[in-house]
Design a protein around this motif. Structure first.
Motif, mmCIF file in Angstrom:
data_model
loop_
_atom_site.group_PDB
_atom_site.id
_atom_site.type_symbol
_atom_site.label_atom_id
_atom_site.label_comp_id
_atom_site.label_asym_id
_atom_site.label_seq_id
_atom_site.Cartn_x
_atom_site.Cartn_y
_atom_site.Cartn_z
ATOM 1 N N ILE A 1 0.508 -0.713 -0.164
ATOM 2 C CA ILE A 1 0.094 0.234 -0.473
ATOM 3 C C ILE A 1 1.397 1.381 0.480
ATOM 4 N N LEU A 2 0.949 1.837 -1.394
ATOM 5 C CA LEU A 2 2.060 3.318 -1.448
ATOM 6 C C LEU A 2 1.345 4.088 -0.757
ATOM 7 N N GLU A 3 2.269 4.914 -0.117
ATOM 8 C CA GLU A 3 1.116 6.200 0.083
ATOM 9 C C GLU A 3 2.257 8.187 0.152
ATOM 10 N N PHE A 4 1.812 8.802 -0.471
ATOM 11 C CA PHE A 4 3.063 9.929 -0.193
ATOM 12 C C PHE A 4 2.042 10.482 0.840
ATOM 13 N N GLU A 5 3.606 10.383 1.928
ATOM 14 C CA GLU A 5 3.542 10.989 3.406
ATOM 15 C C GLU A 5 2.716 12.747 2.678
ATOM 16 N N LYS A 6 2.953 13.578 2.770
ATOM 17 C CA LYS A 6 2.675 14.734 2.681
ATOM 18 C C LYS A 6 1.789 14.706 0.691
ATOM 19 N N THR A 7 0.511 15.212 0.323
ATOM 20 C CA THR A 7 0.144 15.045 -0.113
ATOM 21 C C THR A 7 -0.865 16.493 -1.267
ATOM 22 N N ASP A 8 -0.410 17.406 -0.339
ATOM 23 C CA ASP A 8 -0.397 18.242 -1.251
ATOM 24 C C ASP A 8 0.197 19.673 -1.238
ATOM 25 N N TYR A 9 0.407 19.812 -2.102
ATOM 26 C CA TYR A 9 1.442 21.746 -2.084
ATOM 27 C C TYR A 9 0.933 22.623 -2.892
ATOM 28 N N THR A 10 2.065 23.554 -2.493
ATOM 29 C CA THR A 10 1.566 24.685 -3.959
ATOM 30 C C THR A 10 2.361 25.782 -3.858
ATOM 31 N N LEU A 11 1.935 25.871 -5.619
ATOM 32 C CA LEU A 11 3.540 26.501 -6.592
ATOM 33 C C LEU A 11 2.823 28.592 -6.596
ATOM 34 N N VAL A 12 2.712 29.166 -6.216
ATOM 35 C CA VAL A 12 2.071 30.470 -6.495
ATOM 36 C C VAL A 12 3.055 31.511 -6.826
ATOM 37 N N SER A 13 2.962 32.330 -8.115
ATOM 38 C CA SER A 13 3.780 33.209 -8.520
ATOM 39 C C SER A 13 3.185 34.002 -8.861
ATOM 40 N N SER A 14 4.015 35.350 -8.611
ATOM 41 C CA SER A 14 3.083 37.156 -8.498
ATOM 42 C C SER A 14 3.985 37.650 -8.321
ATOM 43 N N GLN A 15 3.582 39.552 -8.669
ATOM 44 C CA GLN A 15 4.683 40.277 -8.698
ATOM 45 C C GLN A 15 5.899 40.363 -7.526
ATOM 46 N N PHE A 16 5.081 39.797 -6.462
ATOM 47 C CA PHE A 16 6.166 39.790 -5.810
ATOM 48 C C PHE A 16 6.712 38.764 -4.224
ATOM 49 N N GLY A 17 7.031 37.879 -5.990
ATOM 50 C CA GLY A 17 7.893 36.795 -6.180
ATOM 51 C C GLY A 17 7.569 35.449 -5.866
ATOM 52 N N SER A 18 7.705 34.917 -5.956
ATOM 53 C CA SER A 18 7.407 33.236 -6.651
ATOM 54 C C SER A 18 8.130 31.738 -5.605
ATOM 55 N N ASN A 19 7.329 30.762 -5.013
ATOM 56 C CA ASN A 19 7.484 29.823 -4.433
ATOM 57 C C ASN A 19 8.718 28.228 -5.005
ATOM 58 N N VAL A 20 9.236 28.588 -6.166
ATOM 59 C CA VAL A 20 9.508 27.077 -7.026
ATOM 60 C C VAL A 20 10.938 27.269 -6.340
ATOM 61 N N THR A 21 10.617 26.088 -5.850
ATOM 62 C CA THR A 21 11.884 25.321 -5.301
ATOM 63 C C THR A 21 11.306 23.518 -5.324
ATOM 64 N N PRO A 22 12.753 23.042 -5.503
ATOM 65 C CA PRO A 22 11.784 21.219 -5.295
ATOM 66 C C PRO A 22 10.946 20.986 -4.774
ATOM 67 N N LEU A 23 10.212 19.521 -5.211
ATOM 68 C CA LEU A 23 9.326 19.356 -4.468
ATOM 69 C C LEU A 23 9.902 18.127 -4.023
ATOM 70 N N ASP A 24 9.770 18.025 -2.412
ATOM 71 C CA ASP A 24 10.393 16.516 -2.203
ATOM 72 C C ASP A 24 9.464 15.602 -2.105
#
Length: 262
Positions: free
Chosen positions: A123-146
């Motif tokens: 039974i394979l499950e992701f330990e964390k299931t929800d991630y967000t990526l937001v990019s706007s005029q104030f910057g972005s949070n583009v980082t490798p998703l682990d």
């Protein structure tokens, strides 16, 4: 005489994958001759063979008997022995315990022998299931998703294949870049697949999107499964192009799959 003092020996396969052969038998004092024996079992069990029973005493279509098979004493070939083989015919969502009851009808009483076995699976499950990526005029949070994938089942997973599902608004384009690398150090891998997928996301445009990740996999008998999904919600407020790498920490409890970061 206590409930099972008359039993000489009993056995059942304690663990089995879906579709895997299960064998069970009971030996008892041959001086005790039941008038009939009734086997009761889960309707999702398919009985494939009944042991020590003459051919005319075996039901023609036991899978149609609704989980109950009855054998008359004249069809027992050797006194003091009864057994059967079977398998669990479904793919359960979770591991489950199956109960079997064998009833021996004597002249003045019914004696029961109860047995259980466990249908196991990976039974394979992701330990964390929800991630967000937001990019706007104030910057972005583009980082490798682990991502961390864990095995909550007892059985070993085999032949992992990643899959990606993408949905987005008309003003956004999401592309998956994938390459296949051979794993050089086989000591890192306890599954039979020798390839891994190392994707990146190219996101162009603006708007909203969703990327869902998962794994298709099998058990060692070839039954197929899908892992739970990890979801990346994307919000891009201005037109641009982003590259989003991710890493996979494929580990499992209690059986390791990959001990390396891909």
């Amino acid at each position: 005489m206590s409930s099972e003092e008359w039993i000489v020996e009993k056995h059942i396969s304690k663990k089995a994958l879906p579709k895997e052969n299960i064998i069970s038998w009971v030996k008892w004092n041959p001086d005790l001759v039941p008038n009939k024996i009734t086997l009761k079992y889960d309707p999702d069990i398919i009985v494939t063979k009944i042991l020590n029973v003459s051919e005319e005493g075996i039901p023609k279509n036991p899978e149609e008997d609704g989980g109950i098979i009855t054998i008359s004493k004249e069809h027992l070939q050797i006194p003091g022995f009864f057994g059967f083989t079977c398998f669990y015919n479904e793919i359960p969502e979770e591991e489950k315990t199956i109960n079997y009851v064998i009833e021996f009808a004597f002249e003045n009483e019914i004696k029961k022998v109860e047995q259980t076995n466990k249908v196991i699976r990976p039974i394979l499950e992701f330990e964390k299931t929800d991630y967000t990526l937001v990019s706007s005029q104030f910057g972005s949070n583009v980082t490798p998703l682990d991502f961390k994938l864990i095995n909550k089942g007892t059985a070993r997973p085999d032949k992992l294949r990643p899959f990606v599902e993408v949905s987005n608004t008309p003003d956004m384009e999401i592309k998956i870049q994938t390459k296949i690398d051979e794993i050089k150090d086989e000591s890192l891998v306890l599954v039979k697949s020798n390839k891994i997928s190392v994707p990146k996301f190219m996101i162009s445009g603006m708007g909203y999107g969703m990327v869902s990740f998962g794994f298709e996999y099998q058990d060692t008998l070839g039954n197929s499964y899908k892992s739970s999904l990890a979801n990346l919600a994307i919000q891009i407020e201005e037109k641009q192009t982003l590259q989003v790498p991710y890493t996979e920490n494929i580990s499992t409890t209690p059986i390791p799959l990959l001990e390396a970061i891909m």
